[in-house]
Every structure is written in structure tokens, then in C-alpha cells.
Motif scaffolding. Structure first.
Motif, PDB file in Angstrom:
ATOM      1  N   LYS A  26      59.706  22.652  20.377  1.00 57.76           N
ATOM      2  CA  LYS A  26      59.017  21.789  19.575  1.00 57.76           C
ATOM      3  C   LYS A  26      57.992  21.278  20.312  1.00 57.76           C
ATOM      4  N   ALA A  27      58.023  20.975  21.328  1.00 62.35           N
ATOM      5  CA  ALA A  27      56.990  20.537  22.391  1.00 62.35           C
ATOM      6  C   ALA A  27      55.819  21.582  22.237  1.00 62.35           C
ATOM      7  N   ALA A  28      56.280  23.031  22.700  1.00 66.55           N
ATOM      8  CA  ALA A  28      55.247  24.009  22.833  1.00 66.55           C
ATOM      9  C   ALA A  28      54.507  24.180  21.497  1.00 66.55           C
ATOM     10  N   ASP A  29      55.173  23.941  20.269  1.00 69.80           N
ATOM     11  CA  ASP A  29      54.522  24.003  19.163  1.00 69.80           C
ATOM     12  C   ASP A  29      53.530  22.889  18.974  1.00 69.80           C
ATOM     13  N   ALA A  30      53.750  21.677  19.266  1.00 65.40           N
ATOM     14  CA  ALA A  30      53.132  20.648  19.137  1.00 65.40           C
ATOM     15  C   ALA A  30      51.636  20.720  19.924  1.00 65.40           C
ATOM     16  N   VAL A  31      51.798  21.165  20.985  1.00 66.64           N
ATOM     17  CA  VAL A  31      50.596  21.414  22.087  1.00 66.64           C
ATOM     18  C   VAL A  31      50.047  22.852  21.762  1.00 66.64           C
ATOM     19  N   SER A  32      50.429  23.655  20.853  1.00 67.00           N
ATOM     20  CA  SER A  32      49.981  24.872  20.575  1.00 67.00           C
ATOM     21  C   SER A  32      49.825  26.009  21.519  1.00 67.00           C
ATOM     22  N   ILE A  33      50.986  25.995  22.406  1.00 67.32           N
ATOM     23  CA  ILE A  33      50.864  26.904  23.461  1.00 67.32           C
ATOM     24  C   ILE A  33      52.389  27.561  23.310  1.00 67.32           C
ATOM     25  N   SER A  34      52.718  28.801  24.222  1.00 64.10           N
ATOM     26  CA  SER A  34      53.878  29.300  23.942  1.00 64.10           C
ATOM     27  C   SER A  34      54.711  28.664  24.800  1.00 64.10           C
ATOM     28  N   GLN A  35      56.370  28.769  24.529  1.00 66.22           N
ATOM     29  CA  GLN A  35      57.465  28.014  25.023  1.00 66.22           C
ATOM     30  C   GLN A  35      57.388  28.415  26.854  1.00 66.22           C
ATOM     31  N   PRO A  36      57.258  29.780  26.972  1.00 68.53           N
ATOM     32  CA  PRO A  36      56.934  29.935  28.498  1.00 68.53           C
ATOM     33  C   PRO A  36      56.141  29.359  29.210  1.00 68.53           C
ATOM     34  N   ALA A  37      54.568  29.131  28.623  1.00 69.25           N
ATOM     35  CA  ALA A  37      53.662  28.404  29.224  1.00 69.25           C
ATOM     36  C   ALA A  37      53.968  27.160  29.312  1.00 69.25           C
ATOM     37  N   ILE A  38      54.746  26.428  28.411  1.00 67.58           N
ATOM     38  CA  ILE A  38      55.005  25.015  28.916  1.00 67.58           C
ATOM     39  C   ILE A  38      56.146  24.807  29.624  1.00 67.58           C
ATOM     40  N   SER A  39      56.996  25.722  29.722  1.00 75.78           N
ATOM     41  CA  SER A  39      58.247  25.679  30.785  1.00 75.78           C
ATOM     42  C   SER A  39      57.324  25.851  32.276  1.00 75.78           C
ATOM     43  N   LYS A  40      56.297  26.652  32.304  1.00 80.02           N
ATOM     44  CA  LYS A  40      55.704  27.048  33.432  1.00 80.02           C
ATOM     45  C   LYS A  40      54.956  25.734  33.966  1.00 80.02           C
ATOM     46  N   THR A  41      54.377  25.047  32.882  1.00 77.46           N
ATOM     47  CA  THR A  41      53.554  24.000  33.256  1.00 77.46           C
ATOM     48  C   THR A  41      54.478  23.006  33.837  1.00 77.46           C
ATOM     49  N   LEU A  42      55.594  22.472  33.076  1.00 78.41           N
ATOM     50  CA  LEU A  42      56.387  21.511  33.492  1.00 78.41           C
ATOM     51  C   LEU A  42      56.970  22.048  35.164  1.00 78.41           C
ATOM     52  N   LYS A  43      57.386  23.013  35.460  1.00 79.32           N
ATOM     53  CA  LYS A  43      57.747  23.862  36.744  1.00 79.32           C
ATOM     54  C   LYS A  43      56.707  23.313  37.636  1.00 79.32           C
ATOM     55  N   GLU A  44      55.358  23.519  37.275  1.00 72.73           N
ATOM     56  CA  GLU A  44      54.313  23.205  38.196  1.00 72.73           C
ATOM     57  C   GLU A  44      54.284  21.689  38.651  1.00 72.73           C
ATOM     58  N   LEU A  45      54.418  20.862  37.589  1.00 66.36           N
ATOM     59  CA  LEU A  45      54.355  19.350  37.753  1.00 66.36           C
ATOM     60  C   LEU A  45      55.844  19.021  38.779  1.00 66.36           C
ATOM     61  N   GLU A  46      56.840  19.613  38.424  1.00 68.74           N
ATOM     62  CA  GLU A  46      58.170  19.187  38.954  1.00 68.74           C
ATOM     63  C   GLU A  46      58.089  19.568  40.656  1.00 68.74           C
ATOM     64  N   ASP A  47      57.461  20.811  40.844  1.00 69.00           N
ATOM     65  CA  ASP A  47      57.002  21.183  42.155  1.00 69.00           C
ATOM     66  C   ASP A  47      56.128  20.262  42.845  1.00 69.00           C
ATOM     67  N   LEU A  48      55.208  19.736  42.157  1.00 69.50           N
ATOM     68  CA  LEU A  48      54.274  19.068  42.774  1.00 69.50           C
ATOM     69  C   LEU A  48      54.934  17.604  43.135  1.00 69.50           C
TER      70      LEU A  48
END
Length: 310
Positions: A26-48
């Protein structure tokens, strides 16, 4: 390591949208990106941040304690930037605005009175109102999209990291149409209540817990035939056209009871009542219109405590 230069606006937007939606899809749909892309973005933030922000469960994703703490600052940060951009794009004559979420407990009685007083005192003021379950409204408050949430919500897990100010206590009551068969005997025969359909708040909500508590307190076995809803309009219309019993917050039906449009069942006992109050985000300074709202809420609530509420 200077994290400030590595955390991007897109990281915060994705994090906040996942928290709001409780779902990667649902979050991916809301920001108009793919689910893998939003998962990758979150992973980057968690790593930081070197911490886990969400836990996956059967019903979706939930914030970890670290995620709750981070959201307390991420939401206001993003909202402050949006507000800054808005001030550059908005006409100077734009009226002040307060953005509030209200629960069904205060929709019928408290808020119309409060908004009426606000508009008497402030010639130019826009009151933007959102309704819905407490979990949804509190998530909006966390990310800065609402200034205040008003109603019963002290039992909601989403209240973590927020400030709650008690206004008054409000009990639950059972109401029916004026010519309902149960009104023939006073006090009401509690054993007969299970033979009629019920209208109750939606499962899992704070107000539903108070409704269930009233049944336990009165040793009433709830009917298996029921409507679960937070809509006062649907509840009212259904009860008036049937033999159903509405388990409602007293504020929601007080006007109809006083006008004789609905009748209150006398159970011989009153549920102690839940806490109705104001929820705000501790990490954000309240805008002046929200401060005006709080002042009027406290004023009206004081009158409720002195006159018609415990």
C-alpha cells in the motif's frame, strides 16, 4: 559518520508512508513506486540508522520501539518542510487553518459546539476535519498531517510518543427507538437484551472495549446478530427502523434522547466512562489555530464536567 548528509528526503517519505499504511504494498502504491523499490529504500535507511524500524507480522508491518522514536521526529521534519514550501506558494490572504481528527465519540455533540464557538471568535478560520478509527487518525498525527486528534483513544497502541490531555469522562449507554418493546418494563430486564440485534462499535477500537465492558458489568450475553460500525448516521437510522439496540457513547445520542427521538434503556447501572481528550504530537509546536482549538475545547469540557458528565 555524518548521517545528516546521507539520509535523503525520499528515505523519510517512504518510512512515513509505510508507517501510515502498515503495508509495503500500500505504501508503494501511495508514493507511486514499486514494492521492491520501497523495500530497498527502507533497507538503506535502516542501514544508515543501524537499527530495525519495522517488524513484519501476519496483519502487515508494525513499528519497532526504535521506529516509534524515529517517527516522532521524522514526521514533524517532513511536515515542517512542506509547510515552509507552502508559505512560499500560498497567497498572503489565505485564512488560518487547523487540521483535526475527530472520533465518533465527539462527532455529534462536542465538536459542533466547539467549532461554532471558534467561528464566533475568529472571523477567518478554516477547520479541516478528518474522521475514522483512532489508529488511522493517530498515524496522521504522528507524521504531522493533523494538528490534533480529539476523542477516546487512551487504549490505542498508536498513542505512544504522543501527548494526551484529559477533557472529561463519558459513559456508554444503550438506546432504542421510542416504542421499543424493552421500554415496557423499567428497569430493563437485562436477560431480554440478548434477544435483539445489536449495533456496536467496530471490533478492535477503544470504544468497543468500553462497550464490551458494559456488557460484562451487567452480565449481559451479547446477541450474535449485530452490526459493527463507527458511523453514527448508519447506527441511528438502523435503530430507528428496527428493534435493534445501539450501544453508543452517551455524547453521540444525548441530543436525540433529550428530544425524545431515541430512548435510553435503564440498566440500573452506568459504565464508569472512558476518557475523552486531546491528543497532540509532542515533537511539534502547536500552530496558533490549534491553540485556539484547544482553548475552546477546554472551556466546553469544563462545562461538561460541571453539568452533564462525571
Amino acid at each position: 559518520m555524518n548521517l545528516d548528509t546521507r539520509i535523503k528526503f525520499r528515505h523519510l517519505l517512504c518510512f512515513l508512508e509505510i508507517a501510515r499504511q502498515g503495508s509495503f504494498a500500500k505504501a508503494a502504491d501511495a508514493v507511486s513506486i514499486s514494492q521492491p523499490a520501497i523495500s530497498k529504500t527502507l533497507k538503506e535507511l535502516e542501514d544508515l540508522l543501524e537499527t530495525r524500524l519495522f517488524e513484519r507480522g501476519k496483519s502487515g508491518v508494525e513499528l519497532t520501539p526504535a521506529g516509534i522514536r524515529f517517527m516522532r521526529y521524522a514526521g514533524p521534519c517532513v511536515q515542517a518542510l512542506r509547510d515552509g514550501v507552502s508559505t512560499l506558494r500560498t497567497e498572503e490572504h489565505e485564512p488560518p487553518q487547523v487540521k483535526i481528527g475527530i472520533l465518533s465519540t465527539v462527532e455529534s455533540l462536542l465538536m459542533p459546539e466547539v467549532i461554532g464557538l471558534l467561528h464566533q471568535r475568529h472571523a477567518a478560520l478554516v477547520v479541516s476535519v478528518a474522521t475514522g478509527p483512532s489508529a488511522f487518525l493517530l498515524s496522521q498525527l504522528h507524521v504531522g498531517e493533523l494538528d490534533l486528534v480529539i476523542g477516546r483513544m487512551t487504549d490505542s497502541p498508536q498513542i505512544q510518543g504522543l501527548l494526551f490531555e484529559h477533557l472529561y469522562s463519558e459513559s456508554m449507554t444503550l438506546v432504542v427507538r421510542p416504542d421499543h418493546p424493552l421500554l415496557m418494563l423499567q428497569p430493563t430486564d437485562r436477560a431480554q437484551i440478548s434477544g435483539y440485534p445489536l449495533v456496536v462499535p467496530s471490533a478492535g477500537t477503544t470504544i468497543r472495549k468500553h462497550a464490551d465492558s458494559l456488557f460484562v458489568q451487567c452480565a449481559i450475553v451479547p446477541s450474535a446478530q449485530r452490526v459493527e460500525t463507527l458511523s453514527p448516521t448508519l447506527s441511528r437510522r438502523y435503530v430507528l427502523s428496527s428493534d435493534a439496540i445501539w450501544v453508543a457513547p452517551r455524547d453521540a445520542v444525548l441530543l436525540e434522547i433529550s428530544r425524545g427521538e431515541l430512548a435510553e434503556l435503564d440498566l440500573g447501572v452506568r459504565e464508569p466512562g472512558g476518557s475523552v481528550g486531546i491528543c497532540s504530537n509532542a515533537a511539534m509546536a502547536l500552530p496558533l489555530p490549534a491553540q485556539w482549538m484547544c482553548e475552546v475545547l477546554r472551556e466546553v469540557a469544563l462545562r461538561y464536567r460541571q453539568v452533564s458528565h462525571p
